[in-house]
Design a protein around this motif. Structure first.
Motif, PDB file in Angstrom:
ATOM      1  N   UNK A 118       7.816  13.167  -1.598  1.00 60.81           N
ATOM      2  CA  UNK A 118       8.768  13.119  -0.495  1.00 60.81           C
ATOM      3  C   UNK A 118       8.334  12.057   0.507  1.00 60.81           C
ATOM      4  N   UNK A 119       9.221  11.082   0.779  1.00 57.66           N
ATOM      5  CA  UNK A 119       8.833   9.986   1.672  1.00 57.66           C
ATOM      6  C   UNK A 119       8.592  10.457   3.101  1.00 57.66           C
ATOM      7  N   UNK A 170       0.854  -1.188   0.000  1.00 53.89           N
ATOM      8  CA  UNK A 170       0.000   0.000   0.000  1.00 53.89           C
ATOM      9  C   UNK A 170       0.894   1.244   0.000  1.00 53.89           C
ATOM     10  N   UNK A 171       0.525   2.233  -0.804  1.00 58.20           N
ATOM     11  CA  UNK A 171       1.234   3.515  -0.842  1.00 58.20           C
ATOM     12  C   UNK A 171       0.229   4.628  -0.545  1.00 58.20           C
ATOM     13  N   UNK A 202       3.580   2.269   2.770  1.00 61.29           N
ATOM     14  CA  UNK A 202       4.530   3.368   2.616  1.00 61.29           C
ATOM     15  C   UNK A 202       3.776   4.687   2.551  1.00 61.29           C
ATOM     16  N   UNK A 203       4.424   5.776   2.966  1.00 62.50           N
ATOM     17  CA  UNK A 203       3.776   7.080   2.922  1.00 62.50           C
ATOM     18  C   UNK A 203       4.612   8.130   2.224  1.00 62.50           C
ATOM     19  N   UNK A 204       3.925   9.027   1.502  1.00 63.83           N
ATOM     20  CA  UNK A 204       4.595  10.129   0.817  1.00 63.83           C
ATOM     21  C   UNK A 204       3.775  11.404   0.944  1.00 63.83           C
ATOM     22  N   UNK A 209      -1.292   5.635   7.862  1.00 62.31           N
ATOM     23  CA  UNK A 209      -0.508   4.394   7.784  1.00 62.31           C
ATOM     24  C   UNK A 209      -0.840   3.512   8.989  1.00 62.31           C
ATOM     25  N   UNK A 210      -0.919   4.134  10.154  1.00 60.38           N
ATOM     26  CA  UNK A 210      -1.195   3.364  11.376  1.00 60.38           C
ATOM     27  C   UNK A 210      -2.589   2.744  11.321  1.00 60.38           C
ATOM     28  N   UNK A 211      -3.574   3.530  10.866  1.00 59.33           N
ATOM     29  CA  UNK A 211      -4.945   2.997  10.761  1.00 59.33           C
ATOM     30  C   UNK A 211      -4.973   1.778   9.835  1.00 59.33           C
TER      31      UNK A 211
END
Lengths: 173, 173
Positions: B170-171, B89-90, B158-160, B142-144
Motif C-alpha cells: 500500500x503506497x 529508491x523504494x 517512494x514509500x510503501x 523517506x525524509x532522511x
C-alpha cells in the motif's frame, strides 16, 4: 532521470497478491520459522532466499553494501536474537562484488565531484567498508559478529561466498 | 541451541545451482538492470523480490530491522547511486512489524538481563530505531533519505507499507 519503475512494481505486486495464500502465508507469526538470520550483500544478482531455498517466513534477511557486519547489522542481529528467537547467523558475500572495485578515497572524491562540497565533507567522515579479499572479508565479519557485545556469543555464525556466475554457495571455513 | 539449518540450506542451494542458467543469469553485470534500490525490513515474511516481481539482477536490496534509513543504509544508497547507477529508491515497512512492539529501554534491559552487564552497557549507547506508527516511520525514512548529504537529492524516493496478511503493497503518500 530514469523512467520510474513504480508502475511495473505495482503490476508485479498485483500478480503476487493474486497468488498469495492468506490462510497459510498470511497467517505466519513474526518469529522466523527456521530461527536463522542471513546477512548478505545488497547486490542485485544475489537473491538470498532463492539461493538458500528459503520460504516466506523462514529467516530474517539483513542486507547492505558488501554484506558487512556494520553497527547497524549488529543492531538488527541483536533485535532478531533477543526479541524474535533466532539462533544462527549466515554471512554471504559474493564474487564480482562492487566493494572490491574501490577504496574509501575513490567514493569520497566521486561524491564531492558529483554532489558538491558539503556532500564531500560528509563523505570524508564515513567508512564505506570496501574490501580487497572476499574470504578475508567474510572471516572478518564473522569475527565482528562473534565478538560483538550485544550479540549472543553462543550462536553459530557461518560464512559463504556466493558465485554469481554459477549460483553456488562456497563455504568459508 | 537449535539444530543447524546449514545442511538444509546447502541442499536448497544445490537445487538452485541445478536450475541456474549460467549463460543468462550467470552473465549479468554488476549494475542493477532496473536502476532501483529497495530498502526493506528484515522480516522473514517479507521477500522484497517476490513482492515486487523482481528478477535476479534487477535491483539492489538493503534490509535491516525496520527497513530504517540508518547511517548504514545511507552508506549503501550512496554506493549504489554513485558507483552502480541506481536512480530510484523504494522504502518498504510492513504491518505486524516487531519494531512496533518495543522501546529502546525494553531491548536494553533484555540485553542486560540475558547477556550481562557489559552487553547492557553497550546496548545503552545504541538507538535500536523502533517506531509506533507505520506510515509515519515510512515518511520519516523517506525524509532522511531525501535530506542526506551523501544521497542524490534528485532521485525519487517512494514509500510503501506491505500487508503481511494479504501480500499487498500500500503506497504511502
Amino acid at each position: 532521470m530514469a523512467t520510474s519503475n513504480i508502475e511495473d512494481f505495482e503490476k508485479g505486486n498485483a500478480a503476487f497478491v493474486e497468488a498469495f495464500d492468506q490462510d497459510t502465508t498470511g497467517a505466519l507469526a513474526i518469529p522466523p520459522q527456521r530461527k536463522a538470520l542471513v546477512l548478505a550483500c545488497m547486490d542485485a544478482r544475489l537473491h538470498p532466499e532463492k539461493v538458500l531455498g528459503l520460504e516466506i517466513g523462514d529467516a530474517h534477511v539483513v542486507r547492505n553494501a558488501g554484506g558487512r557486519a556494520s553497527a547497524d547489522a549488529l543492531r538488527s542481529i541483536a533485535i532478531s536474537q533477543r526479541l524474535l528467537g533466532t539462533q544462527e547467523v549466515v554471512v554471504i558475500h559474493h564474487t564480482d562484488c562492487g566493494m572490491l572495485t574501490f577504496k574509501d578515497d575513490d567514493i569520497r572524491s566521486k561524491i564531492r565531484d558529483e554532489l558538491g562540497d558539503s556532500a564531500g565533507d560528509a563523505a570524508d567522515g564515513i567508512a564505506f567498508l570496501p574490501f580487497s579479499d572476499l574470504e578475508a572479508s567474510v572471516k572478518a565479519d564473522i569475527r565482528i559478529i562473534k565478538e560483538a557485545a550485544i550479540v549472543d556469543g553462543d550462536v553459530p555464525v557461518h560464512g559463504f561466498v556466493y558465485d554469481v556466475t554459477t549460483g553456488r554457495l562456497n563455504p568459508v571455513n
